[in-house]
Write a protein that holds these residues in place. Structure first.
Motif, short mmCIF file in Angstrom:
data_model
loop_
_atom_site.label_atom_id
_atom_site.label_comp_id
_atom_site.label_asym_id
_atom_site.label_seq_id
_atom_site.Cartn_x
_atom_site.Cartn_y
_atom_site.Cartn_z
N GLY A 1 12.87 -4.80 1.73
CA GLY A 1 11.85 -5.10 2.79
C GLY A 1 11.40 -3.75 3.41
O GLY A 1 10.20 -3.71 3.55
N LYS A 2 12.33 -2.68 3.64
CA LYS A 2 11.74 -1.37 3.73
C LYS A 2 12.67 -0.35 3.56
O LYS A 2 13.95 -0.41 3.42
CB LYS A 2 11.34 -1.04 5.57
N GLY A 3 12.23 1.11 3.33
CA GLY A 3 13.02 2.06 2.91
C GLY A 3 12.14 3.14 2.77
O GLY A 3 10.82 3.29 3.58
N LYS A 4 12.47 4.17 2.00
CA LYS A 4 11.87 5.54 2.08
C LYS A 4 11.83 6.16 0.49
O LYS A 4 12.87 5.89 -0.07
CB LYS A 4 12.52 6.60 2.93
N ILE A 5 10.73 6.74 0.20
CA ILE A 5 10.76 7.27 -1.05
C ILE A 5 10.56 8.90 -0.56
O ILE A 5 9.57 9.19 0.13
CB ILE A 5 9.62 7.04 -1.95
N GLU A 6 11.45 9.80 -0.98
CA GLU A 6 11.45 11.23 -0.64
C GLU A 6 11.24 11.94 -2.00
O GLU A 6 11.79 11.73 -3.23
CB GLU A 6 12.75 11.62 -0.12
N ILE A 7 10.25 12.78 -2.04
CA ILE A 7 9.82 13.73 -3.11
C ILE A 7 10.15 15.20 -2.84
O ILE A 7 9.54 15.62 -1.90
CB ILE A 7 8.49 13.28 -3.53
N TRP B 1 0.95 -1.24 -0.13
CA TRP B 1 -0.28 0.12 0.04
C TRP B 1 0.98 1.31 0.13
O TRP B 1 0.43 2.32 -0.47
CB TRP B 1 -1.08 0.00 1.29
N ASP B 2 2.01 1.18 0.48
CA ASP B 2 3.02 2.18 0.57
C ASP B 2 3.50 2.68 -0.86
O ASP B 2 3.69 3.82 -0.83
CB ASP B 2 4.14 2.08 1.42
N ILE B 3 3.48 1.66 -1.54
CA ILE B 3 3.76 2.05 -3.26
C ILE B 3 2.84 2.85 -3.68
O ILE B 3 3.30 3.84 -4.39
CB ILE B 3 4.03 0.49 -3.94
N VAL B 4 1.50 2.54 -3.59
CA VAL B 4 0.44 3.28 -3.79
C VAL B 4 0.35 4.69 -3.25
O VAL B 4 0.17 5.74 -4.12
CB VAL B 4 -0.94 2.75 -3.42
N ALA B 5 0.71 4.72 -2.29
CA ALA B 5 0.89 6.32 -1.49
C ALA B 5 2.01 6.95 -2.12
O ALA B 5 1.93 8.12 -2.22
CB ALA B 5 1.13 6.10 -0.08
N ALA B 6 3.00 6.30 -2.36
CA ALA B 6 4.31 7.28 -2.87
C ALA B 6 4.02 7.45 -4.31
O ALA B 6 4.15 8.59 -4.59
CB ALA B 6 5.44 6.29 -2.97
N ARG C 1 4.91 9.59 -16.12
CA ARG C 1 6.53 9.21 -16.17
C ARG C 1 7.09 8.94 -14.85
O ARG C 1 7.84 8.23 -14.34
CB ARG C 1 7.29 10.10 -16.98
N ILE C 2 6.79 10.31 -14.23
CA ILE C 2 7.23 10.67 -12.76
C ILE C 2 6.80 9.41 -11.71
O ILE C 2 7.36 8.75 -11.05
CB ILE C 2 6.93 11.68 -12.10
N THR C 3 5.27 9.34 -12.09
CA THR C 3 4.50 8.08 -10.91
C THR C 3 5.08 6.65 -11.28
O THR C 3 5.35 5.79 -10.58
CB THR C 3 3.19 8.06 -11.01
N THR C 4 5.20 6.54 -12.59
CA THR C 4 5.97 5.25 -12.97
C THR C 4 7.29 4.90 -12.48
O THR C 4 7.63 3.89 -11.87
CB THR C 4 6.13 5.01 -14.58
N ALA C 5 8.18 6.13 -12.65
CA ALA C 5 9.56 5.80 -11.88
C ALA C 5 9.55 5.60 -10.51
O ALA C 5 9.89 4.52 -9.83
CB ALA C 5 10.59 7.16 -12.20
N ILE C 6 8.53 6.21 -9.60
CA ILE C 6 8.35 6.17 -8.40
C ILE C 6 7.94 4.80 -8.00
O ILE C 6 8.32 4.19 -7.01
CB ILE C 6 7.14 7.20 -7.66
N SER C 7 6.77 4.27 -8.54
CA SER C 7 6.37 2.92 -8.56
C SER C 7 7.64 1.96 -8.66
O SER C 7 7.43 1.10 -7.83
CB SER C 7 5.17 2.77 -9.67
N GLU C 8 8.18 1.86 -9.68
CA GLU C 8 9.34 1.23 -9.98
C GLU C 8 10.54 1.06 -8.67
O GLU C 8 11.00 0.10 -8.15
CB GLU C 8 10.07 1.21 -10.95
N ALA D 1 9.83 2.20 -5.73
CA ALA D 1 9.02 1.75 -4.58
C ALA D 1 9.03 0.34 -4.35
O ALA D 1 9.25 -0.49 -3.47
CB ALA D 1 8.10 2.32 -4.20
N ARG D 2 8.77 -0.25 -5.69
CA ARG D 2 8.60 -1.61 -5.72
C ARG D 2 9.71 -2.44 -5.47
O ARG D 2 10.09 -3.32 -4.58
CB ARG D 2 7.72 -2.01 -6.95
N ASN D 3 10.81 -1.78 -6.04
CA ASN D 3 12.21 -2.35 -5.84
C ASN D 3 12.61 -2.28 -4.13
O ASN D 3 13.22 -3.28 -3.52
CB ASN D 3 13.37 -1.47 -6.52
N ILE D 4 12.20 -1.24 -3.48
CA ILE D 4 12.46 -1.25 -2.06
C ILE D 4 11.92 -2.25 -1.38
O ILE D 4 12.06 -3.12 -0.52
CB ILE D 4 12.11 0.16 -1.53
#
Length: 133
Positions: free
Chosen positions: A55-61, A13-18, A38-45, A47-50
């Motif tokens: 297991g866990k990490g952070k996406i900062e925008i 769900w955090d991938i969706v939120a990011a 493009r930006i949301t696709t990059a974020i999705s990729e 976040a999914r890798n994390i």
């Protein structure tokens, strides 16, 4: 001026939120729908890798300005196992998850700037930027 926010990546769900946060930030900066995608696709990729590999990490925008240009910077960071073979990961079509995602080369193509810092056993940080043209 750097305005930013972040999403901890722990569950799917955090991938969706990011993604949602990224789309909203991109819209605020003034990106059109194609660049927002493009930006949301990059974020999705990223976040999914994390989620899959660390297991866990952070996406900062962050909204950024530099020399009169406006843009968005995405920082994906984790303290996972790191990337043992960065060259291999950057090859088109390389996957360890069996997924059909764009992968790291796709993220690099979608964005204007792309940098990977990875230390085996210490984690990975990916910094990528998209400029408003």
């Amino acid at each position: 001026m750097n305005l930013g926010s972040s999403v901890e990546i722990i569950t799917e769900w955090d991938i969706v939120a990011a993604r949602q946060l990224g789309r909203n930030e991109a819209k605020q900066v003034g990106f059109g729908t194609v660049d927002q995608a493009r930006i949301t696709t990059a974020i999705s990729e990223l976040a999914r890798n994390i989620y899959l590999y660390a297991g866990k990490g952070k996406i900062e925008i962050e909204r950024i300005t530099e020399a009169g240009l406006f843009g968005i910077k995405i920082i994906a960071s984790d303290e996972g196992p790191g990337i043992p073979d960065l060259r291999k990961v950057m090859e088109d079509g390389f996957t360890t998850s069996g997924g059909l995602g764009a992968g790291m080369p796709g993220v690099k193509r979608l964005m204007d700037e792309f940098k990977v810092i990875s230390e085996p056993g210490e984690g990975t940080t990916i910094i990528t930027t998209k400029w408003l043209h």
